[in-house]
Design an enzyme around this catalytic site. Sequence first.
Site, short mmCIF file in Angstrom:
data_model
loop_
_atom_site.label_atom_id
_atom_site.label_comp_id
_atom_site.label_asym_id
_atom_site.label_seq_id
_atom_site.Cartn_x
_atom_site.Cartn_y
_atom_site.Cartn_z
N ASP A 22 63.04 20.91 34.23
CA ASP A 22 62.69 19.49 34.34
C ASP A 22 63.73 18.70 33.55
O ASP A 22 63.70 18.69 32.32
CB ASP A 22 61.28 19.26 33.77
N HIS A 137 54.01 7.77 22.10
CA HIS A 137 53.77 7.33 23.49
C HIS A 137 52.37 7.67 23.98
O HIS A 137 51.93 7.20 25.02
CB HIS A 137 54.80 7.96 24.44
N ASP A 174 61.94 4.83 16.06
CA ASP A 174 62.35 5.60 17.25
C ASP A 174 62.98 4.63 18.25
O ASP A 174 62.64 3.44 18.27
CB ASP A 174 61.09 6.25 17.85
N TYR A 307 67.19 13.71 19.72
CA TYR A 307 67.55 14.78 20.64
C TYR A 307 68.97 15.29 20.50
O TYR A 307 69.38 16.19 21.22
CB TYR A 307 67.25 14.32 22.08
C1 X5A Z 1 59.09 10.72 21.48
C2 X5A Z 1 60.17 10.32 22.44
C3 X5A Z 1 60.87 9.94 24.71
C4 X5A Z 1 60.43 10.14 26.12
C5 X5A Z 1 61.53 9.79 27.09
C6 X5A Z 1 61.12 9.98 28.53
N1 X5A Z 1 59.88 10.32 23.74
N2 X5A Z 1 62.16 9.57 29.43
O1 X5A Z 1 61.27 10.05 22.00
ZN ZN Z 2 62.06 8.31 21.30
#
Ligand code: X5A
Ligand code: ZN
Length: 511
Positions: A22, A137, A174, A307
């Site tokens: 994914d 989220h 964030d 990330y």
């Molecule tokens: C926690 C966070 C990001 C989700 C991105 C989805 N979520 N495209 O950074």
């Molecule tokens: Zn994020």
Amino acid sequence: MASGTALIYDEEMTTHKLLWSDPICDIEVPERLSSSYEQLKCYHLVERCVQVPAREGSEEEILLVHSSEHLEVAKSTQTMNEEELKRVSGNYDAFFFHPNTYCCARLAVGATLQLVDAVMLGKVCNGMALVRPPGHHSQKNAANGFCLFNNVAIAAEYAKRKYSLQRILIVDWDVHHGQGTQYIFEEDPSVLYFSWHRYEHQEFWPSLKESDYDAVGLGRGKGFNVNLPWNKVGMENSDYLAAFFHVLLPMAFEFDPELVIVSSGYDSGIGDPEGQMNATPEVFAHLTHFLMQLANGRLCVILEGGYHLKSLSESVCMTVKTLLGDPVPQITGEMAPCLSAVESIQNVRAAHKPYWKWLMYEGNYYSISSSKCNWQMDSCRHSKLLRLIPCFVLYLGIWSFTFVLNSFSLLKDAEGNDFFAAVLGFILPIAYSYQPDLTVIAVGPNRSLGISGISLLFALLQGLAESRIFAVIEVRSGAKPIQLKIRYSLSCQLSGFRHTLFCSLLKCHLL
Ligand code: X5A
Ligand code: ZN
């Protein structure tokens, strides 16, 4: 006051992972947690922290924020095979279930609550919890954006009830909008939610109208939801600092929280594939340092996104190092915010003007343009709400820059918020753009600033010059000596010198 920094980490939370292909979800990997922890070990930060064990959050705790339907769906995934997991995951926007996801998410909730307890019970002063899956989220009835349970929202609700708190500040740095947290608290005036996020005029995920600056909260919660949308990528340290100086910090000082919780995503840092921003790890030391000045230092930092493994782990280290009280590193690079950032900042300030005293009066003594070093002394002199703060002189760097606040007039409201609105909106932006190697502060005896005010001023200036501060405090003869709790500073107190002292410092500067 409590001392020590808690660190919460449990390897178990690395077992939650994506089992199929994914391209949207594949960045949320277990290594985000393990590499951050390894880097903390590498810098010998783990051994300096108080290790607090994680625990599983209880069902009752999860239900503080989520519906029982949501809890039951999550629970039911524990025994599913891959095909079934994939099907349930498909019901949500950007989420994946693994058979151990439910267990990890309960640990993420419990770790967050353990941190809140450690801080609220005074076992530590502050701390960080490294958790997966993230939370901001996640909504009452839905997983979303890699998040199953809203760790930070549960923590705020838990702290409100267990410790009868009336004011909690959530800072969400964030790069994504924590729309889940916004929905949960938008009618709640006891939780001030601040989020900045990549927005690009609603082009960027989750592409919601309600992520814009005009979503200020609903009903009794009006004024307590603060969205700062970034409409361009490539935001830098200066943009983040400007957001703190001109929006978050003055609001936070006026709000006067009893606890601060950070939704601490590092996808707003340089190199992150989601954020595409350019802020360096050092900026997180500064952001952390500023938040440590609120709520008596009661600060809980909870991991959300991030990330780019190297950027993420360096930023986590900067945060923990700062929580431990180390001097914050100097920020380099351009110090003026970009036009797009200034625009967003002005928009959110305008939207919040009806709700915050500091914004209602702002036109009276300084404006946003002070961030670009346009000195606006004159407009200060004539406001009818002015009062004098005499004999207060601040030098930034001995040789080339002197900032004189002598007979500088400032607005004063009933709470005395005036002075710090000016420090944040005017002095700090100038000081940060100057980037001194040494900060010299001289405080005269005839001041209206009390000891706690002086302490706060010093603390705010300690983000500069790697915390090197030379302080001269003039006291009236016979007056009680002032005790300032400042690390890494050299201070002396003089009495009876009065103006000669300032004159000699000024001469020194003029040479
Ligand atoms: C926690 C966070 C990001 C989700 C991105 C989805 N979520 N495209 O950074
Ligand atoms: Zn994020």
